[in-house]
Motif scaffolding. Structure first.
Motif, short mmCIF file in Angstrom:
data_model
loop_
_atom_site.label_atom_id
_atom_site.label_comp_id
_atom_site.label_asym_id
_atom_site.label_seq_id
_atom_site.Cartn_x
_atom_site.Cartn_y
_atom_site.Cartn_z
N THR A 23 82.56 45.33 26.51
CA THR A 23 82.00 44.26 25.69
C THR A 23 82.32 42.91 26.30
O THR A 23 83.30 42.74 27.02
CB THR A 23 82.56 44.29 24.26
OG1 THR A 23 83.98 44.19 24.32
CG2 THR A 23 82.17 45.54 23.53
N GLY A 24 81.46 41.94 25.99
CA GLY A 24 81.70 40.57 26.43
C GLY A 24 80.40 39.82 26.56
O GLY A 24 79.34 40.28 26.13
N ASP A 25 80.51 38.65 27.17
CA ASP A 25 79.31 37.85 27.43
C ASP A 25 78.47 38.57 28.46
O ASP A 25 78.96 39.43 29.19
CB ASP A 25 79.70 36.45 27.92
CG ASP A 25 80.44 35.66 26.85
OD1 ASP A 25 80.20 35.90 25.65
OD2 ASP A 25 81.28 34.82 27.22
N GLY A 26 77.24 38.22 28.55
CA GLY A 26 76.34 38.86 29.50
C GLY A 26 76.87 38.78 30.92
O GLY A 26 77.49 37.81 31.32
N SER A 27 76.64 39.82 31.67
CA SER A 27 77.10 39.87 33.05
C SER A 27 76.04 40.57 33.90
O SER A 27 75.98 41.79 33.94
CB SER A 27 78.43 40.60 33.15
OG SER A 27 78.89 40.58 34.46
N PRO A 28 75.19 39.79 34.57
CA PRO A 28 74.15 40.39 35.41
C PRO A 28 74.78 41.32 36.45
O PRO A 28 75.80 40.99 37.05
CB PRO A 28 73.48 39.20 36.08
CG PRO A 28 73.77 38.04 35.18
CD PRO A 28 75.13 38.32 34.59
N THR A 84 86.99 46.41 37.26
CA THR A 84 85.65 45.84 37.45
C THR A 84 85.27 45.01 36.24
O THR A 84 84.77 43.89 36.36
CB THR A 84 84.62 46.96 37.68
OG1 THR A 84 84.99 47.69 38.86
CG2 THR A 84 83.21 46.40 37.84
N ALA A 85 85.50 45.53 35.03
CA ALA A 85 85.19 44.79 33.81
C ALA A 85 86.02 43.51 33.75
O ALA A 85 85.50 42.44 33.41
CB ALA A 85 85.46 45.66 32.58
N ALA A 86 87.31 43.60 34.07
CA ALA A 86 88.18 42.42 34.02
C ALA A 86 87.72 41.34 35.00
O ALA A 86 87.76 40.14 34.68
CB ALA A 86 89.62 42.82 34.32
N GLN A 87 87.26 41.73 36.17
CA GLN A 87 86.74 40.77 37.15
C GLN A 87 85.54 40.00 36.59
O GLN A 87 85.29 38.88 36.99
CB GLN A 87 86.34 41.47 38.45
CG GLN A 87 87.50 41.97 39.26
CD GLN A 87 87.05 42.82 40.44
OE1 GLN A 87 85.87 43.16 40.58
NE2 GLN A 87 87.99 43.18 41.29
N CYS A 92 87.27 46.25 28.18
CA CYS A 92 86.95 47.65 28.45
C CYS A 92 87.93 48.54 27.72
O CYS A 92 89.14 48.28 27.70
CB CYS A 92 87.03 47.90 29.96
SG CYS A 92 86.74 49.61 30.44
N ARG A 93 87.39 49.59 27.10
CA ARG A 93 88.26 50.60 26.51
C ARG A 93 87.58 51.94 26.70
O ARG A 93 86.36 52.02 26.90
CB ARG A 93 88.54 50.31 25.04
CG ARG A 93 87.38 50.43 24.11
CD ARG A 93 87.76 50.08 22.67
NE ARG A 93 86.71 50.44 21.77
CZ ARG A 93 86.60 51.62 21.13
NH1 ARG A 93 87.51 52.53 21.31
NH2 ARG A 93 85.60 51.85 20.32
N TRP A 94 88.38 53.00 26.66
CA TRP A 94 87.83 54.34 26.82
C TRP A 94 88.66 55.34 26.05
O TRP A 94 89.77 55.06 25.63
CB TRP A 94 87.74 54.74 28.29
CG TRP A 94 89.07 54.87 28.96
CD1 TRP A 94 89.93 55.93 28.93
CD2 TRP A 94 89.73 53.86 29.73
NE1 TRP A 94 91.07 55.65 29.65
CE2 TRP A 94 90.96 54.38 30.15
CE3 TRP A 94 89.38 52.57 30.12
CZ2 TRP A 94 91.85 53.67 30.93
CZ3 TRP A 94 90.27 51.86 30.90
CH2 TRP A 94 91.49 52.40 31.31
N GLU A 95 88.05 56.50 25.89
CA GLU A 95 88.74 57.62 25.24
C GLU A 95 88.24 58.91 25.84
O GLU A 95 87.11 58.99 26.33
CB GLU A 95 88.49 57.61 23.73
CG GLU A 95 87.05 57.83 23.35
CD GLU A 95 86.78 57.71 21.86
OE1 GLU A 95 87.61 57.12 21.15
OE2 GLU A 95 85.74 58.21 21.41
N ALA A 96 89.11 59.90 25.84
CA ALA A 96 88.69 61.21 26.28
C ALA A 96 87.81 61.82 25.19
O ALA A 96 88.03 61.57 24.00
CB ALA A 96 89.90 62.10 26.54
#
Length: 97
Positions: A23-28, A84-87, A92-96
């Motif tokens: 999630t976040g602002d748009g990122s082309p 990559t998301a942080a850059q 970013c979050r994930w789950e199994a």
């Protein structure tokens, strides 16, 4: 016209092992970068959904991916996705699965 032949069963890489949310602002180029990362780790995108959602400070973007990750590469792949998301200044979050 020819009949479309398909496999009645799915390969193991069609099974969802992890769900990822960014999630976040748009990122082309986000989807292209994620696809590259996942491909480098031999992963498979089973489903992907990206949408614009309302936020407190205006529109935000939400991308949800259901993926298959090779077990021996999952931790490294998820760490690379988070980097990559942080850059891109995205959360970013994930789950199994």
């Amino acid at each position: 016209m020819q009949p479309f032949a398909f496999q009645p069963t799915h390969a193991p890489s069609a099974r969802i092992t992890h769900r990822i949310e960014i999630t976040g602002d748009g990122s082309p180029g986000l989807v292209a970068r994620l696809s590259e990362v996942l491909g480098n780790f031999g992963a498979n995108i089973v489903t992907l959904n990206s949408e614009r959602v309302p936020g407190a400070s205006g529109a935000r973007y939400l991308s949800r991916l259901a993926v298959w990750l090779p077990a021996d590469k999952a931790d490294a792949c998820l760490a690379t996705i988070a980097n990559t998301a942080a850059q891109l200044s995205l959360a970013c979050r994930w789950e199994a699965a």
